[in-house]
Design a protein around this motif. Structure first.
Motif, mmCIF file in Angstrom:
data_model
loop_
_atom_site.group_PDB
_atom_site.id
_atom_site.type_symbol
_atom_site.label_atom_id
_atom_site.label_comp_id
_atom_site.label_asym_id
_atom_site.label_seq_id
_atom_site.Cartn_x
_atom_site.Cartn_y
_atom_site.Cartn_z
ATOM 1 N N UNK A 123 5.808 18.701 -0.186
ATOM 2 C CA UNK A 123 6.302 17.507 0.394
ATOM 3 C C UNK A 123 5.915 16.514 -0.548
ATOM 4 N N UNK A 124 6.534 15.257 -1.027
ATOM 5 C CA UNK A 124 5.899 14.219 -1.615
ATOM 6 C C UNK A 124 5.448 14.504 -3.016
ATOM 7 N N UNK A 125 5.722 15.664 -3.664
ATOM 8 C CA UNK A 125 5.240 15.964 -5.115
ATOM 9 C C UNK A 125 6.314 15.042 -6.082
ATOM 10 N N UNK A 126 7.534 15.215 -5.628
ATOM 11 C CA UNK A 126 8.463 14.403 -6.303
ATOM 12 C C UNK A 126 8.368 13.133 -6.518
ATOM 13 N N UNK A 127 7.840 12.300 -5.584
ATOM 14 C CA UNK A 127 7.831 11.052 -5.511
ATOM 15 C C UNK A 127 6.172 10.570 -5.801
ATOM 16 N N UNK A 128 5.362 11.692 -5.916
ATOM 17 C CA UNK A 128 3.836 11.086 -6.081
ATOM 18 C C UNK A 128 3.438 10.327 -7.206
ATOM 19 N N UNK A 129 4.020 10.586 -8.609
ATOM 20 C CA UNK A 129 3.561 9.591 -9.500
ATOM 21 C C UNK A 129 4.121 8.386 -9.307
ATOM 22 N N UNK A 130 5.324 7.975 -9.204
ATOM 23 C CA UNK A 130 5.899 6.962 -8.832
ATOM 24 C C UNK A 130 5.242 6.164 -7.622
ATOM 25 N N UNK A 131 4.873 6.726 -6.407
ATOM 26 C CA UNK A 131 4.414 6.257 -5.441
ATOM 27 C C UNK A 131 3.035 5.652 -5.824
ATOM 28 N N UNK A 132 2.274 6.862 -6.480
ATOM 29 C CA UNK A 132 0.879 6.331 -6.846
ATOM 30 C C UNK A 132 0.722 5.276 -7.606
ATOM 31 N N UNK A 133 1.633 4.917 -8.537
ATOM 32 C CA UNK A 133 1.554 3.776 -9.454
ATOM 33 C C UNK A 133 1.674 2.594 -8.632
ATOM 34 N N UNK A 134 2.683 2.520 -7.546
ATOM 35 C CA UNK A 134 2.854 1.455 -6.833
ATOM 36 C C UNK A 134 1.626 1.107 -5.793
ATOM 37 N N UNK A 135 1.140 2.347 -5.279
ATOM 38 C CA UNK A 135 -0.291 2.201 -4.560
ATOM 39 C C UNK A 135 -1.340 1.483 -5.653
ATOM 40 N N UNK A 136 -1.318 1.887 -6.694
ATOM 41 C CA UNK A 136 -2.352 1.244 -7.655
ATOM 42 C C UNK A 136 -2.337 -0.284 -7.851
ATOM 43 N N UNK A 137 -1.024 -0.512 -8.079
ATOM 44 C CA UNK A 137 -0.676 -1.940 -8.470
ATOM 45 C C UNK A 137 -0.951 -2.781 -7.190
ATOM 46 N N UNK A 138 -0.630 -2.162 -5.928
ATOM 47 C CA UNK A 138 -0.952 -2.799 -4.640
ATOM 48 C C UNK A 138 -2.411 -3.418 -4.460
ATOM 49 N N UNK A 139 -3.115 -2.281 -4.921
ATOM 50 C CA UNK A 139 -4.636 -2.502 -4.672
ATOM 51 C C UNK A 139 -5.127 -3.483 -5.795
ATOM 52 N N UNK A 140 -4.485 -3.499 -6.997
ATOM 53 C CA UNK A 140 -4.774 -4.578 -8.013
ATOM 54 C C UNK A 140 -4.301 -6.086 -7.432
ATOM 55 N N UNK A 141 -3.149 -6.130 -6.842
ATOM 56 C CA UNK A 141 -2.810 -7.359 -6.328
ATOM 57 C C UNK A 141 -3.870 -7.848 -5.008
ATOM 58 N N UNK A 142 -4.075 -6.922 -4.298
ATOM 59 C CA UNK A 142 -5.000 -7.315 -3.174
ATOM 60 C C UNK A 142 -6.215 -8.008 -3.449
ATOM 61 N N UNK A 143 -6.799 -7.296 -4.542
ATOM 62 C CA UNK A 143 -7.960 -7.889 -5.196
ATOM 63 C C UNK A 143 -7.963 -9.346 -5.547
#
Length: 447
Positions: free
Chosen positions: A205-225
């Motif tokens: 589960x979540x493998x299909x979503x993983x790359x797209x979700x991960x790219x969003x989690x990464x930019x979320x960290x960039x923004x929060x910084x």
């Protein structure tokens, strides 16, 4: 030998040796300048010639793939597997089926995969593979016959403790199912041999979503910084495959407004926000072009060409289509559009000139080897589930994915700060991954 002489001689050697492999040469040269201060600090890397060891794959397998179409005509494609570096674990990386596939592209992807996998902190090395086969327009039976022929040869060189392929462009759950089925017929049931499997026989589960979700989690960290949030940000996304679709889904779930997606012919702008349900129906169920989306959604407008050359205001961009999709002209348009943060969902989507222009205009870039590592991270989690004969629920996998992406961001950010590169996550990601791999190579001995 001093550091700058070593780098200069290494680059000159690469320019001569890989002149006919432009994508691979681009990946090498963009990487090497990042790590000069690391080489200065670690002369043992120069003594052991780590750059040359990293640049040459441990093994490249090339083979023919004959298959028969529905009209009984015989076709022959070329198959590849680049087993690049196993320092940190068995080779891990996707299979790409696309007419543009060649050795240069797969070496570039495999080289990037080494560092991407290292950043996850999971025990996996780097590899890549695929074929110049084009799945578009083929029937399920034609794709099945191709996949069976491809795996008949590939199975000699892979296994759960040696090389674990996964999906990539042109290789989704359907193709992985056919590939795994043929492997099982020839070698027996080894569930951890290929990842991205359908849920019915060992997929996560979540493998299909993983790359797209991960790219969003990464930019979320960039923004929060920068003390900013995703909510209400306008976002440009390219692509309409798994990465783009699930990046759009997660962005909108977190309050952003995604106004574009694209395919190989053109793109749509939907000022009301992309309708994810319709996008999934058009691309995943019906396998149609985005013109169908535009025809069925009154608020959407379809344009031919590249979304990156379009005049539309946005705060963020996620290029999720393919390598070098954003050139310098596209970079200039992004700056003019107001884009200030980029998370690379595709592998090397920015040309070197585009990257240079964006950095010069204070655009904060999350590089592919860090920002799109979510897919391989969950592939490794799928391997763990297979080993334990367990299946974790979606939230458990997604939580681990989120934690891994935050850790990757911190590793890249900390390395950039330590070596004097400020907010340059491209250099930070290169450094953090390189040190991890280089130290392990030195400790394991040069063979």
């Amino acid at each position: 030998m001093d550091t700058m002489t070593y780098i200069k001689e290494t680059k000159e050697l690469w320019q001569e040796k890989y002149a006919n492999e432009p994508e691979f040469l681009q990946a090498l040269t963009e990487f090497v300048d990042s790590i000069a201060p690391v080489l200065e600090e670690h002369p043992e890397y120069i003594e052991n010639n780590i750059l040359q060891l990293l640049a040459i794959p441990e093994r490249i397998i090339t083979f023919r793939v004959p298959w028969v179409d529905d009209n009984h005509r015989v076709h022959v494609n070329t198959g590849y597997r680049v087993q690049f570096n196993s320092t940190l674990g068995p080779y891990k990386g996707g299979l790409r089926f696309h007419p543009t596939v060649n050795q240069s592209i797969l070496k570039f992807l495999g080289f990037e995969q080494i560092f991407k996998n290292a950043l996850t902190s999971l025990p996996i090395g780097g590899g890549k593979g695929g074929s110049d086969f084009d799945p578009k327009g083929k029937s399920d039976h034609e794709i099945m016959r191709f996949c069976q022929s491809f795996m008949t040869e590939l199975q000699k060189y892979i296994g759960p403790n040696m090389d674990i392929p996964a999906g990539d462009i042109g290789v989704g759950g359907r193709e992985v199912g056919y590939l795994f089925g043929q492997y099982k017929r020839l070698r027996g049931f080894e569930n951890g041999t290929i990842t991205g499997k359908p849920l019915g026989f060992g997929g996560s589960l979540a493998r299909t979503q993983a790359t797209g979700y991960g790219a969003v989690y990464f930019i979320q960290e960039m923004l929060q910084t920068k003390d900013e949030e995703l909510a209400d940000k306008r976002v440009l996304v390219s692509g309409a495959g798994n990465v783009a679709t699930y990046a759009v889904e997660k962005l909108q779930e977190l309050g952003a407004i995604v106004v574009s997606v694209s395919d190989s012919n053109g793109f749509i702008i939907d000022e009301n926000g992309i309708d994810v349900a319709l996008l999934k129906d058009v691309k995943e169920n019906r396998r149609e072009r985005l013109t169908v989306y535009a025809n069925e959604k009154a608020s959407a407008k379809y344009f031919e060409g590249s979304v990156w050359n379009h005049d539309i205001q946005a705060d963020l961009a996620l290029p999720c289509a393919t390598q070098n999709e954003v050139d310098e002209n596209g970079a200039e348009q992004l700056v003019a559009n107001g884009v200030r943060f980029i998370s690379e969902g595709a592998n090397m989507p920015l040309t070197a000139e585009a990257t240079e222009y964006l950095l010069a205009h204070d655009v904060y870039i999350g590089p592919a080897k860090a920002a799109n590592a979510g897919g391989v991270a969950v592939s490794a989690l799928e391997m763990s589930q297979n080993s334990q004969r367990l299946s974790w629920d979606f939230d458990a996998v997604d939580t681990q994915l989120h934690e891994i992406m935050v850790d990757i961001y911190q590793a890249a950010s900390n390395a950039a700060q330590k070596y004097g590169y400020g907010d340059n996550l491209i250099k930070g990601a290169n450094i953090a991954a390189f040190i991890k791999i280089a130290d392990a190579m030195v400790m394991q001995g040069i063979v």
